[in-house]
Structures are given as structure tokens and as C-alpha cells.
Design a protein around this motif. Structure first.
Motif, mmCIF file in Angstrom:
data_model
loop_
_atom_site.group_PDB
_atom_site.id
_atom_site.type_symbol
_atom_site.label_atom_id
_atom_site.label_comp_id
_atom_site.label_asym_id
_atom_site.label_seq_id
_atom_site.Cartn_x
_atom_site.Cartn_y
_atom_site.Cartn_z
ATOM 1 N N GLY A 54 0.835 -1.208 0.000
ATOM 2 C CA GLY A 54 0.000 0.000 0.000
ATOM 3 C C GLY A 54 0.868 1.256 0.000
ATOM 4 O O GLY A 54 0.606 2.217 -0.728
ATOM 5 N N ILE A 55 1.906 1.240 0.803
ATOM 6 C CA ILE A 55 2.793 2.418 0.888
ATOM 7 C C ILE A 55 3.553 2.590 -0.429
ATOM 8 O O ILE A 55 3.679 3.701 -0.957
ATOM 9 C CB ILE A 55 3.749 2.277 2.096
ATOM 10 C CG1 ILE A 55 2.926 2.318 3.384
ATOM 11 C CG2 ILE A 55 4.822 3.363 2.088
ATOM 12 C CD1 ILE A 55 3.698 2.026 4.646
ATOM 13 N N CYS A 56 4.007 1.460 -0.980
ATOM 14 C CA CYS A 56 4.748 1.540 -2.260
ATOM 15 C C CYS A 56 3.844 2.029 -3.386
ATOM 16 O O CYS A 56 4.332 2.585 -4.377
ATOM 17 C CB CYS A 56 5.316 0.180 -2.638
ATOM 18 S SG CYS A 56 6.650 -0.313 -1.551
ATOM 19 N N GLY A 57 2.546 1.818 -3.249
ATOM 20 C CA GLY A 57 1.599 2.257 -4.282
ATOM 21 C C GLY A 57 1.423 3.764 -4.296
ATOM 22 O O GLY A 57 0.882 4.333 -5.240
ATOM 23 N N ASN A 58 1.842 4.422 -3.230
ATOM 24 C CA ASN A 58 1.712 5.883 -3.188
ATOM 25 C C ASN A 58 2.860 6.513 -3.995
ATOM 26 O O ASN A 58 4.021 6.151 -3.786
ATOM 27 C CB ASN A 58 1.779 6.350 -1.732
ATOM 28 C CG ASN A 58 1.423 7.819 -1.588
ATOM 29 O OD1 ASN A 58 2.051 8.678 -2.201
ATOM 30 N ND2 ASN A 58 0.411 8.089 -0.804
ATOM 31 N N PRO A 59 2.537 7.448 -4.912
ATOM 32 C CA PRO A 59 3.605 8.046 -5.732
ATOM 33 C C PRO A 59 4.729 8.662 -4.900
ATOM 34 O O PRO A 59 5.865 8.785 -5.371
ATOM 35 C CB PRO A 59 2.880 9.131 -6.537
ATOM 36 C CG PRO A 59 1.430 8.824 -6.430
ATOM 37 C CD PRO A 59 1.203 7.973 -5.222
ATOM 38 N N ALA A 60 4.447 9.019 -3.650
ATOM 39 C CA ALA A 60 5.490 9.627 -2.787
ATOM 40 C C ALA A 60 6.641 8.669 -2.522
ATOM 41 O O ALA A 60 7.728 9.098 -2.142
ATOM 42 C CB ALA A 60 4.873 10.065 -1.467
ATOM 43 N N SER A 61 6.405 7.381 -2.709
ATOM 44 C CA SER A 61 7.475 6.427 -2.394
ATOM 45 C C SER A 61 8.425 6.217 -3.584
ATOM 46 O O SER A 61 9.442 5.537 -3.445
ATOM 47 C CB SER A 61 6.879 5.093 -1.939
ATOM 48 O OG SER A 61 6.259 4.474 -3.029
ATOM 49 N N ARG A 62 8.093 6.848 -4.728
ATOM 50 C CA ARG A 62 8.962 6.679 -5.906
ATOM 51 C C ARG A 62 10.330 7.319 -5.674
ATOM 52 O O ARG A 62 10.434 8.370 -5.047
ATOM 53 C CB ARG A 62 8.326 7.314 -7.137
ATOM 54 C CG ARG A 62 7.228 6.434 -7.681
ATOM 55 C CD ARG A 62 6.754 6.914 -9.041
ATOM 56 N NE ARG A 62 5.350 6.575 -9.173
ATOM 57 C CZ ARG A 62 4.415 7.361 -9.660
ATOM 58 N NH1 ARG A 62 4.721 8.565 -10.102
ATOM 59 N NH2 ARG A 62 3.170 6.962 -9.738
ATOM 60 N N GLY A 63 11.347 6.659 -6.186
ATOM 61 C CA GLY A 63 12.697 7.191 -5.985
ATOM 62 C C GLY A 63 13.230 6.887 -4.596
ATOM 63 O O GLY A 63 14.305 7.352 -4.223
ATOM 64 N N VAL A 64 12.466 6.122 -3.812
ATOM 65 C CA VAL A 64 12.910 5.748 -2.466
ATOM 66 C C VAL A 64 12.724 4.241 -2.300
ATOM 67 O O VAL A 64 13.678 3.477 -2.298
ATOM 68 C CB VAL A 64 12.113 6.500 -1.368
ATOM 69 C CG1 VAL A 64 12.653 6.147 0.011
ATOM 70 C CG2 VAL A 64 12.157 8.002 -1.591
ATOM 71 N N LEU A 65 11.457 3.799 -2.203
ATOM 72 C CA LEU A 65 11.198 2.387 -1.915
ATOM 73 C C LEU A 65 11.289 1.516 -3.169
ATOM 74 O O LEU A 65 11.239 0.297 -3.072
ATOM 75 C CB LEU A 65 9.822 2.236 -1.254
ATOM 76 C CG LEU A 65 9.674 2.982 0.086
ATOM 77 C CD1 LEU A 65 8.279 2.785 0.657
ATOM 78 C CD2 LEU A 65 10.718 2.544 1.102
ATOM 79 N N ASP A 66 11.400 2.146 -4.348
ATOM 80 C CA ASP A 66 11.572 1.346 -5.560
ATOM 81 C C ASP A 66 13.045 1.242 -5.961
ATOM 82 O O ASP A 66 13.365 0.694 -7.011
ATOM 83 C CB ASP A 66 10.732 1.910 -6.720
ATOM 84 C CG ASP A 66 10.976 3.402 -6.961
ATOM 85 O OD1 ASP A 66 11.814 3.992 -6.238
ATOM 86 O OD2 ASP A 66 10.346 3.973 -7.868
ATOM 87 N N LEU A 67 13.936 1.732 -5.129
ATOM 88 C CA LEU A 67 15.366 1.626 -5.443
ATOM 89 C C LEU A 67 15.907 0.297 -4.924
ATOM 90 O O LEU A 67 15.502 -0.159 -3.857
ATOM 91 C CB LEU A 67 16.147 2.755 -4.758
ATOM 92 C CG LEU A 67 15.841 4.168 -5.209
ATOM 93 C CD1 LEU A 67 16.696 5.149 -4.411
ATOM 94 C CD2 LEU A 67 16.094 4.331 -6.700
#
Ligand SMILES: N[C@@H](CCC(=O)N[C@@H](CS)C(=O)NCC(=O)O)C(=O)O
Length: 315
Positions: free
Chosen positions: A299-312
């Protein structure tokens, strides 16, 4: 008539170019020099979103059109369109002065020092992105150096990352920065207003820093990713798994009973723990099943705010 308009627009364009040059000094902001027309395009520093910046800019009497809706696909959230024909040259000058780094109340942009490969830097970047706080991140620490220079030590005598500069205020200790930004920008939401809920969040943040991190995750990561294979000690890795798995099972049971760390809503407590799970799940070892942790984390990863952080990926 046409030469008059042309001369007027040129003076307004030049006023805007001069104001941008002056006020965006030292920031990674780019813009074009239009040959004609009424608009200038600019691109904000990494991690910023024009849509999120807009309300703060409007507060300071600068309006622009975020660039994202102009894209047919893959919008660049950092772009924006400024009109230079709707204000006088004086207005352009004054409004940019008040919205820019020359503002005595401090620059619009929070400065985050630290390489994104650091879990502690990621917590701060995730918080800033979650809250839509405009920021500029400067790579520092490890291969980027900087942290041992006198100027950096003056900000953070530990010579560690992250450090933030919010105007004249400097702060280090990642979880404390998460608390500070949440309290400043999201009192009553990310930073719970009710004492019991706030300290529930505080407790989980300390748990991440004092228990989950040192007991296992840190050891495993360093050993598997940052130690040459011939120097690795398999026993250390096994010990860290044995120490960490019970903590993760406890976390899973906690998230079985409620959607977020402190109840029904996402708070500051979810941030450091999401960064810890990112690290845990990214480490190449057999993984324990954690269905509730995984659902919460997805759910948290689905939030655009997590891009560039949790998808690294980890490094
Ligand atoms: N308790 C501190 C720990 C900071 C820390 O240990 N940072 C590491 C990166 S995660 C660091 O600066 N390492 C040295 C370097 O990157 O040069 C915090 O949470 O901010």
C-alpha cells in the motif's frame, strides 16, 4: 502596435530571466530563454513536484501552471510554465524576490544532505515527498565524501547523513527529522495530535532505530551487500536472521490487527518501518512470510510519494 508589444514582452521576459537567475542561485532549477510567445518553462530540482509546490508559491503571490497535464504520457512532475506577460516587470521582480531564496523567512526548498543509498536518508526523502515539501537533496557520505569536511561537521559533528537545513535551522538524526517535518507540515495527521497516539508512533520509531536495525537488519545488509564474498562470515548472517525474524513476526501480528502502525491512518511511524522493510525484503536471503507486513508495505509503495525511495534497489 506590434513593435510596442514586442518590446514590452521582451522587457517582461528579461525581468523574469533575471529574477530566476538571482533567486534560484545554487538550486538545481533549469529554465529556457523563450524567443517569443508569453511563457517560460522551468524544471524544479529532483524530488520536487510542481503541483505540490503551487499552493506555497501562490501564498507568495507567484502562480504557474504545472507542466504534467501538457504531456501525452510519462509526465515530468518537475516541470512548470510561467507566464511573463501578465505582470509588470516590477511585479515579476518583487514576487520572485519574496518567493525565492532572498526571502528573509528562508528559501522555499528544504535541503537534505545525504546519499539516497542510506536508509536514514531515505526516511527523510520519503517524508518530504509524502508531505509534498519541496526539497533539494545533495549527495553526501560514503563515496560522495563531504561529511568529513569542516563545513559539514559544523552542521553535523557526527559526520553522518542525513542532515537537513530548513532555512537557518539545521537538524540531524533521521527519525528526529521525520518527526520535525511531520510536526511542522502535518500536525494532527502524520504527527498525531493526541498524546497517546503520538507516543505510540514515537515508540515504533524508536523500536525501528533501537531494536530492528541493530539486532539484525544492519548486520545482514552489510555482510551480504557491502562485504567482499571471501570476507563474509555466514554465522553472522544466520545470527542476524535468528535475531530479526521474531521481531518481524511481531510486526506482522501487529499489522494483522490494524492497517497502519498506529491505527487506521498512516502516520510518521510508518515511514522508518517501511524503509526498514524495504531493506529487509531487498536483502538476498531466504525470506520469512509476512503477509500483513507485505500488504501494508505494498500500500505504501503504491503511493507516488514512495517513488525514488522504496523502488530503489539496495547498494
Ligand atoms: N542515528 C543516525 C545514524 C546516521 C548514520 O549512521 N548514517 C550513515 C548512513 S545510514 C552514515 O552517515 N554513514 C557514513 C557515510 O555515509 O559516510 C540517524 O538515524 O540519522
Amino acid at each position: 502596435m506590434l513593435p510596442t508589444i514586442r518590446a514590452l514582452y521582451k522587457s517582461q521576459r528579461d525581468a523574469m530571466l533575471a529574477a530566476l537567475k538571482r533567486e534560484m542561485q545554487g538550486l538545481d532549477v533549469q529554465w529556457n530563454t523563450p524567443d517569443g510567445g508569453m511563457f517560460l518553462w522551468a524544471r524544479l530540482p529532483q524530488g520536487m513536484s510542481a503541483v505540490e509546490l503551487l499552493p506555497r508559491a501562490v501564498e507568495k503571490n507567484v502562480a504557474f501552471v504545472p507542466g504534467a497535464p501538457f504531456y501525452a504520457q510519462d509526465p515530468d512532475l518537475r516541470t512548470l510554465r510561467l507566464s511573463f506577460v501578465t505582470a509588470t516587470t516590477e511585479q515579476i521582480d518583487n514576487r520572485h524576490r519574496s518567493a525565492g531564496t532572498g526571502d528573509p523567512r528562508g528559501p522555499l526548498v528544504l535541503k537534505i544532505w545525504g546519499r539516497i543509498s542510506s536508509i536514514n536518508v531515505r526516511k527523510v526523502v520519503l517524508t518530504a515527498q509524502w508531505l509534498g515539501i519541496p526539497f533539494e537533496r545533495v549527495d553526501a557520505g560514503h563515496e560522495f565524501g563531504i561529511v568529513k569536511t569542516p563545513a559539514y561537521r559544523d552542521m553535523n559533528p557526527n559526520a553522518l547523513v542525513p542532515t537537513v537545513e530548513d532555512g537557518d535551522f539545521r537538524l540531524w538524526e533521521s527519525n528526529v527529522i521525520v518527526r520535525y517535518l511531520s510536526a511542522k507540515h502535518s500536525m494532527g495527521a502524520l504527527y498525531p495530535a493526541a498524546l497517546e497516539q503520538r507516543f505510540d508512533a514515537e515508540r515504533w520509531m524508536d523500536w525501528q532505530q533501537d531494536d530492528a536495525e541493530p539486532r539484525g537488519v544492519e548486520m545482514r545488509l552489510w555482510h551480504l551487500l557491502r562485504t567482499a564474498p571471501e570476507k563474509r562470515q555466514p554465522q553472522l548472517i544466520e545470527d542476524s536472521i535468528a535475531l530479526t525474524e521474531p521481531l518481524l513476526r511481531m510486526l506482522d501480528a501487529h499489522l494483522a490487527a490494524q492497517p497502519f502502525m498506529t491505527g487506521d491512518a498512516f502516520t510518521m511511524a510508518d515511514i522508518p518501518i517501511a524503509c526498514e522493510i524495504h531493506r529487509w525484503r531487498g536483502t538476498p536471503v531466504p525470506q520469512v512470510e509476512l503477509p500483513h507486513v507485505d500488504a501494508w508495505y505494498a500500500g505504501i509503495c503504491g503511493n507516488p510519494a514512495s517513488r525514488g525511495v522504496l523502488d530503489l534497489s539496495l547498494s
